[in-house]
Write a protein that holds these residues in place. Structure first.
Motif, PDB file in Angstrom:
ATOM      1  N   ILE A  20       0.859  -1.178   0.000  1.00 12.06           N
ATOM      2  CA  ILE A  20       0.000   0.000   0.000  1.00 12.06           C
ATOM      3  C   ILE A  20       0.890   1.220   0.000  1.00 12.06           C
ATOM      4  O   ILE A  20       1.732   1.380   0.889  1.00 12.06           O
ATOM      5  CB  ILE A  20      -0.926   0.001   1.234  1.00 12.06           C
ATOM      6  CG1 ILE A  20      -1.843  -1.220   1.200  1.00 12.06           C
ATOM      7  CG2 ILE A  20      -1.720   1.290   1.307  1.00 12.06           C
ATOM      8  CD1 ILE A  20      -2.668  -1.403   2.453  1.00 12.06           C
ATOM      9  N   SER A  21       0.725   2.073  -1.002  1.00 14.33           N
ATOM     10  CA  SER A  21       1.536   3.291  -1.052  1.00 14.33           C
ATOM     11  C   SER A  21       1.046   4.268   0.003  1.00 14.33           C
ATOM     12  O   SER A  21      -0.063   4.163   0.512  1.00 14.33           O
ATOM     13  CB  SER A  21       1.466   3.915  -2.445  1.00 14.33           C
ATOM     14  OG  SER A  21       0.158   4.368  -2.704  1.00 14.33           O
ATOM     15  N   SER A  22       1.879   5.226   0.342  1.00 18.62           N
ATOM     16  CA  SER A  22       1.528   6.198   1.373  1.00 18.62           C
ATOM     17  C   SER A  22       1.766   7.602   0.840  1.00 18.62           C
ATOM     18  O   SER A  22       2.679   7.830   0.060  1.00 18.62           O
ATOM     19  CB  SER A  22       2.393   5.952   2.612  1.00 18.62           C
ATOM     20  OG  SER A  22       2.013   6.815   3.649  1.00 18.62           O
ATOM     21  N   VAL A  23       0.919   8.538   1.251  1.00 16.26           N
ATOM     22  CA  VAL A  23       1.102   9.947   0.892  1.00 16.26           C
ATOM     23  C   VAL A  23       1.508  10.714   2.152  1.00 16.26           C
ATOM     24  O   VAL A  23       1.245  10.269   3.263  1.00 16.26           O
ATOM     25  CB  VAL A  23      -0.171  10.558   0.260  1.00 16.26           C
ATOM     26  CG1 VAL A  23      -0.486   9.904  -1.063  1.00 16.26           C
ATOM     27  CG2 VAL A  23      -1.358  10.448   1.194  1.00 16.26           C
ATOM     28  N   PHE A  52      -4.441  12.386  -3.223  1.00 18.22           N
ATOM     29  CA  PHE A  52      -4.183  11.201  -4.042  1.00 18.22           C
ATOM     30  C   PHE A  52      -4.136  11.498  -5.542  1.00 18.22           C
ATOM     31  O   PHE A  52      -4.104  10.576  -6.338  1.00 18.22           O
ATOM     32  CB  PHE A  52      -5.266  10.146  -3.773  1.00 18.22           C
ATOM     33  CG  PHE A  52      -5.370   9.744  -2.331  1.00 18.22           C
ATOM     34  CD1 PHE A  52      -4.408   8.939  -1.751  1.00 18.22           C
ATOM     35  CD2 PHE A  52      -6.431  10.172  -1.551  1.00 18.22           C
ATOM     36  CE1 PHE A  52      -4.506   8.560  -0.417  1.00 18.22           C
ATOM     37  CE2 PHE A  52      -6.536   9.805  -0.221  1.00 18.22           C
ATOM     38  CZ  PHE A  52      -5.567   8.998   0.351  1.00 18.22           C
ATOM     39  N   GLN A  55      -0.856  10.086  -7.517  1.00 16.77           N
ATOM     40  CA  GLN A  55      -0.402   8.718  -7.272  1.00 16.77           C
ATOM     41  C   GLN A  55      -0.145   8.010  -8.595  1.00 16.77           C
ATOM     42  O   GLN A  55      -0.906   8.158  -9.542  1.00 16.77           O
ATOM     43  CB  GLN A  55      -1.464   7.944  -6.481  1.00 16.77           C
ATOM     44  CG  GLN A  55      -1.680   8.482  -5.087  1.00 16.77           C
ATOM     45  CD  GLN A  55      -0.591   8.039  -4.149  1.00 16.77           C
ATOM     46  OE1 GLN A  55      -0.510   6.880  -3.815  1.00 16.77           O
ATOM     47  NE2 GLN A  55       0.264   8.956  -3.762  1.00 16.77           N
ATOM     48  N   LEU A  58      -1.264   2.832  -9.740  1.00 21.22           N
ATOM     49  CA  LEU A  58      -2.408   2.320  -8.985  1.00 21.22           C
ATOM     50  C   LEU A  58      -3.300   1.528  -9.928  1.00 21.22           C
ATOM     51  O   LEU A  58      -3.327   1.796 -11.133  1.00 21.22           O
ATOM     52  CB  LEU A  58      -3.203   3.476  -8.371  1.00 21.22           C
ATOM     53  CG  LEU A  58      -2.496   4.312  -7.310  1.00 21.22           C
ATOM     54  CD1 LEU A  58      -3.379   5.477  -6.890  1.00 21.22           C
ATOM     55  CD2 LEU A  58      -2.135   3.468  -6.108  1.00 21.22           C
ATOM     56  N   CYS A  65     -10.999   5.432  -8.503  1.00 19.02           N
ATOM     57  CA  CYS A  65     -10.648   5.120  -7.114  1.00 19.02           C
ATOM     58  C   CYS A  65     -11.605   5.872  -6.185  1.00 19.02           C
ATOM     59  O   CYS A  65     -12.173   6.891  -6.572  1.00 19.02           O
ATOM     60  CB  CYS A  65      -9.211   5.546  -6.816  1.00 19.02           C
ATOM     61  SG  CYS A  65      -7.949   4.412  -7.402  1.00 19.02           S
ATOM     62  N   SER A 144      -3.966   2.976  -1.399  1.00 16.75           N
ATOM     63  CA  SER A 144      -3.130   4.086  -0.964  1.00 16.75           C
ATOM     64  C   SER A 144      -3.763   4.676   0.286  1.00 16.75           C
ATOM     65  O   SER A 144      -4.960   4.495   0.535  1.00 16.75           O
ATOM     66  CB  SER A 144      -3.029   5.145  -2.064  1.00 16.75           C
ATOM     67  OG  SER A 144      -2.108   6.152  -1.693  1.00 16.75           O
ATOM     68  N   GLU A 145      -2.954   5.379   1.075  1.00 20.87           N
ATOM     69  CA  GLU A 145      -3.472   5.947   2.322  1.00 20.87           C
ATOM     70  C   GLU A 145      -2.652   7.140   2.758  1.00 20.87           C
ATOM     71  O   GLU A 145      -1.496   7.291   2.373  1.00 20.87           O
ATOM     72  CB  GLU A 145      -3.457   4.886   3.427  1.00 20.87           C
ATOM     73  CG  GLU A 145      -2.065   4.401   3.790  1.00 20.87           C
ATOM     74  CD  GLU A 145      -2.072   3.276   4.799  1.00 20.87           C
ATOM     75  OE1 GLU A 145      -3.141   2.978   5.342  1.00 20.87           O
ATOM     76  OE2 GLU A 145      -0.999   2.706   5.031  1.00 20.87           O
ATOM     77  N   SER A 146      -3.281   8.018   3.559  1.00 23.98           N
ATOM     78  CA  SER A 146      -2.557   9.131   4.164  1.00 23.98           C
ATOM     79  C   SER A 146      -2.018   8.659   5.511  1.00 23.98           C
ATOM     80  O   SER A 146      -2.276   7.539   5.929  1.00 23.98           O
ATOM     81  CB  SER A 146      -3.501  10.322   4.373  1.00 23.98           C
ATOM     82  OG  SER A 146      -4.417  10.031   5.416  1.00 23.98           O
TER      83      SER A 146
END
Length: 199
Positions: A20-23, A52, A55, A58, A65, A144-146
Motif C-alpha cells: 500500500i503506497s503512502s502519501v 491522491f 499517485q 495504482l 478510485c 493508498s493511504e494518508s
C-alpha cells in the motif's frame, strides 16, 4: 526443494499484492474559525485536497478510485492497520459505524466514503484520529493511504451548575414583553380596520 521455492514465490506475491503506497499529507481539523468545527461529539476536517491526485501505478484512476476516511479510537488504529492487510477484500464492511465503539470486542474504527480524487482537486478551498484511504472499487482493497491525524480532542461538556441562569431569566421577561406588545398591536390594527370600514 520445489515446495520452498513455491512458498517463497507466494510470499513475494503476497507482499507485492498487499503493498500500500503512502502519501505525506496528514488529516487536520478545519483551520478556519467556523461554528461547531469541534464539539463534544463531532469535528470538521479539512478536505483531502490533492492527497491522491498524483499517485502512480495504482490499479484505478482519479475518476474510479474512491476516497474513504477511517475514524479510530484507541486500539482501533492497530486493528485497522492489521485488517487492511489480513481482511483486505472485506475492509469496507469490517466495522460499521453504529457498532464501531459499542464495546471492547468491537473493532474501534469505522470507515465512511467521501468521493473520488477528482472531486478533491489541488488548491486551497475554504473549507479521535483519522486517515484517508483510497479503495480500488473492483477488488475493494486499500491501494493508498494518508498518515494518521494527530489525536483530535473533542470539547468537554460543561457542568449544568456552571451555566449563568440570569441571562435566561432576562430572556423570559423579554419574551413576555414581546408577546404583550404584539397582541396590543394586533388589537390596535383590528380596531383601526373596523373604524375604517364603518366610515
Amino acid at each position: 526443494m520445489a515446495f520452498s521455492y513455491i512458498a517463497v514465490i507466494c510470499a513475494l506475491l503476497y507482499c507485492v499484492r498487499s503493498k500500500i503506497s503512502s502519501v505525506g499529507q496528514v488529516p487536520q481539523i478545519l483551520p478556519h474559525e467556523v461554528i461547531s468545527r469541534l464539539t463534544g461529539t463531532s469535528f470538521v476536517l479539512s478536505q483531502p485536497l490533492c492527497y491522491f491526485n498524483h499517485q502512480r501505478q495504482l490499479p484505478c484512476t482519479v475518476n474510479t478510485c474512491e476516497i474513504w476516511s477511517v475514524i479510530a479510537s484507541g486500539s482501533g488504529v492497530r486493528n485497522f492497520d492489521r485488517d487492511k492487510v489480513r481482511e483486505a477484500s472485506k475492509i469496507l464492511s469490517a466495522s460499521p459505524y453504529p457498532d464501531a465503539f459499542l464495546g471492547q470486542l468491537q473493532k474501534r474504527y469505522y470507515i465512511t466514503k467521501l468521493g473520488v480524487p477528482r472531486d478533491f482537486p489541488c488548491g486551497d478551498l475554504p473549507g479521535i484520529r483519522v486517515k484517508y484511504i483510497l479503495i480500488d472499487p473492483v477488488t475493494k482493497q486499500v491501494v493508498s493511504e494518508s498518515k494518521w491525524s494527530f489525536p483530535i480532542i473533542l470539547m468537554t461538556p460543561r457542568a449544568g451548575s456552571s451555566i449563568d441562569e440570569s441571562t435566561w431569566k432576562r430572556s423570559g421577561a423579554m419574551v413576555v414583553i414581546t408577546v404583550v406588545l404584539s397582541c396590543s398591536l394586533a388589537v390596535l390594527t383590528l380596531l383601526l380596520t373596523v373604524v375604517l370600514l364603518l366610515d
